[in-house]
Design a protein around this motif. Structure first.
Motif, PDB file in Angstrom:
ATOM      1  N   GLY A 271       1.140  -1.390   0.114  1.00  0.00           N
ATOM      2  CA  GLY A 271      -0.032   0.092  -0.154  1.00  0.00           C
ATOM      3  C   GLY A 271       0.974   1.539   0.024  1.00  0.00           C
TER       4      GLY A 271
ATOM      5  N   LEU B 117      -0.634  -1.071  -4.193  1.00  0.00           N
ATOM      6  CA  LEU B 117      -2.487  -1.628  -4.659  1.00  0.00           C
ATOM      7  C   LEU B 117      -3.409  -0.418  -4.121  1.00  0.00           C
ATOM      8  CD1 LEU B 117      -2.082  -5.101  -3.054  1.00  0.00           C
ATOM      9  CD2 LEU B 117      -1.968  -4.567  -5.419  1.00  0.00           C
TER      10      LEU B 117
ATOM     11  N   ARG C 190      -6.159   1.803  -3.228  1.00  0.00           N
ATOM     12  CA  ARG C 190      -7.361   2.103  -1.911  1.00  0.00           C
ATOM     13  C   ARG C 190      -8.463   2.150  -2.464  1.00  0.00           C
ATOM     14  NH1 ARG C 190      -7.792   5.296   3.490  1.00  0.00           N
ATOM     15  NH2 ARG C 190      -7.119   3.464   4.567  1.00  0.00           N
ATOM     16  N   SER C 191      -9.765   0.816  -2.120  1.00  0.00           N
ATOM     17  CA  SER C 191     -11.221   0.968  -1.948  1.00  0.00           C
ATOM     18  C   SER C 191     -11.311   2.196  -1.192  1.00  0.00           C
ATOM     19  CB  SER C 191     -11.441  -0.148  -2.522  1.00  0.00           C
ATOM     20  OG  SER C 191     -10.751  -0.604  -3.593  1.00  0.00           O
TER      21      SER C 191
ATOM     22  N   SER D 208     -14.802  -2.915  -0.439  1.00  0.00           N
ATOM     23  CA  SER D 208     -13.543  -3.513   0.229  1.00  0.00           C
ATOM     24  C   SER D 208     -14.914  -3.957   0.675  1.00  0.00           C
ATOM     25  CB  SER D 208     -12.875  -2.448   1.021  1.00  0.00           C
ATOM     26  OG  SER D 208     -13.388  -1.325   1.341  1.00  0.00           O
TER      27      SER D 208
ATOM     28  N   ARG E 244      -8.166  -2.897   2.772  1.00  0.00           N
ATOM     29  CA  ARG E 244      -8.879  -2.022   1.870  1.00  0.00           C
ATOM     30  C   ARG E 244      -8.608  -1.994   0.472  1.00  0.00           C
ATOM     31  NH1 ARG E 244     -10.976   2.982   4.589  1.00  0.00           N
ATOM     32  NH2 ARG E 244     -11.279   3.870   2.194  1.00  0.00           N
ATOM     33  N   ARG E 245      -7.595  -2.717  -0.036  1.00  0.00           N
ATOM     34  CA  ARG E 245      -6.962  -3.228  -0.663  1.00  0.00           C
ATOM     35  C   ARG E 245      -7.042  -4.286  -1.591  1.00  0.00           C
ATOM     36  NH1 ARG E 245      -3.464   1.234  -0.665  1.00  0.00           N
ATOM     37  NH2 ARG E 245      -2.998   2.361   1.012  1.00  0.00           N
TER      38      ARG E 245
ATOM     39  N   ALA F  31      -8.135  -4.987  -5.486  1.00  0.00           N
ATOM     40  CA  ALA F  31      -6.842  -4.747  -6.025  1.00  0.00           C
ATOM     41  C   ALA F  31      -6.070  -5.863  -6.244  1.00  0.00           C
ATOM     42  CB  ALA F  31      -6.667  -3.653  -5.517  1.00  0.00           C
TER      43      ALA F  31
END
Length: 402
Positions: free
Chosen positions: A44, A62, A64-65, A70, A98-99, A102
């Protein structure tokens, strides 16, 4: 099972900022790449600030969504585990989750032959992402800290939930590694996983690189004036490192001998530590310059390195100090220092939080420092080659029947 050749490897770590685990991941990336494996570090962290890796290795940040995306990815991946995953379904979830979207997409697209994850949240994310992506890559998870202490003292509900999550998901990995015997034993006891499922692989120390870095010039008068012994501490200014005990021990030892103390690192406890120095009247003899690019130049010139931590996983910096030829003392904290120092053979072990015992060990070691060559020889036992060989056996399935 016959060993499966690895052509591509994904290394997963939450961040590449600071910390021993992050340095280890980059060291492993370089070492694996030199064997001809295509390595990609997934993190991240903003990859632009990281030093260049050798050909065959790269870093991918990656994205972050948002929380909703997520959470949806996590529930879609594990609908039957929704209740167990509740601690991860909050805005304060671990960063790697959160990633997760991805990470799943990366595994589906890149299809690496093998995956090595480092750290609890990266391990859990890798297990869930691999299953969601439906890829056959072998997965090794590696535990780098003392889980019972992280779960008990860590901030956030998700850390309290780690033992249950680890017990539920770690068995899905092809292999589980721990970076010290203490970490392995604690992991088994905390999660009730069979200890025979956990492989001990010590963290590596690049002794030759540390020796070269230690010879580089550094501009600071404390490193050129050898008339006053320099005590050194290195690490984040965080409660885990317990630098207040080191400062109090320094103040006690300084009453008997003219000393200087440098603490290399940055963190949330800076103001508190500066106030403590003023309260003890040692502010003129304590230096806190923040993180430095080359701590090994300080280690090679220091009179003594002190690890004051309340807990560790392996205590890489302690082994790095040995590789620099610097005398060391350490708290007898879980986990790592007792193993690195072989029960005190290569440096004194003192009780956690005991500034009087630490001060006494400081003065005793300064009065009769150990042979530097002997310390370097001990550090050389934690070689990069041995660590890479250990992980490679697990990644290839050469000695693992799971």
């Amino acid at each position: 099972m016959a060993a499966l050749p690895i052509r591509s490897l994904a290394l997963i770590v939450r961040t590449l900022e600071g910390g021993g685990m992050q340095r280890i991941v980059l060291l492993l990336a370089e070492a694996f790449a030199k064997t001809g494996i295509q390595v990609e570090v997934l993190t991240g962290h903003d990859a632009g600030t990281i030093s260049k890796l050798p050909p065959g290795a790269s870093i991918r940040c990656l994205p972050r969504s948002n929380v909703f995306s997520s959470d949806l990815a996590l529930l879609k991946a594990r609908p039957r585990d929704a209740f167990r995953l509740l601690p991860l379904l909050t805005p304060l979830k671990p960063d790697m989750f959160r990633r997760l979207p991805a990470l799943i997409e990366y595994l589906r697209t890149a299809k690496p032959d093998a995956i090595l994850a480092a750290g609890t949240q990266s391990n859990l994310a890798a297990i869930i992402a691999r299953a969601a992506a439906g890829v056959p890559a072998r997965l090794v998870v590696s535990e780098h800290n003392t889980l019972s202490i992280v779960a008990h003292r860590g901030h956030g509900v998700f850390r309290w939930a780690y033992p249950g999550l680890v017990r539920r998901f770690y068995p899905e990995a092809d292999a589980i590694a721990a970076v010290s015997r203490g970490v392995a034993q604690d992991l088994a006891q905390t999660t009730r996983l069979p200890e025979e499922l956990i492989t001990l692989i010590y963290n590596p120390v690049d002794a030759e690189a540390i020796a070269r870095a230690g010879e580089m010039p550094v501009e600071h008068p404390w490193l050129t004036d050898r008339s006053r012994p320099l005590i050194l501490g290195v690490g984040r200014l965080h409660r885990q490192k317990d630098f207040p005990t080191l400062i109090r021990a320094f103040a006690i030892a300084r009453q008997q001998r003219d000393l200087q103390l440098a603490i290399l690192g940055e963190g949330s406890e800076r103001k508190m530590l500066e106030m403590l120095c003023h309260q003890l009247g040692v502010q003129d003899d304590v230096l806190m310059p923040g993180f430095v690019d080359n701590p090994f130049a300080w280690m090679s010139r220091a009179s003594l390195f002190v690890l004051s931590s309340a807990w560790e996983g392996f205590a890489l910096v302690l082994a790095e100090a040995l590789a620099s030829g610097c005398p060391v003392i350490s708290t007898d904290c879980p986990s790592g220092p007792r193993e690195i120092l072989q029960d005190g053979t290569y440096g004194s072990l003192v009780p956690i939080g005991n500034s009087e015992a630490m001060a006494s060990a400081i003065l005793t070691t300064l009065a009769a420092p150990p042979d530097a060559a002997r310390l370097r020889a001990r550090a050389a036992e934690f070689s990069v080659d041995a660590t890479v060989a250990g992980y490679r056996r697990l990644l290839e399935g050469a000695d693992n029947s799971r």
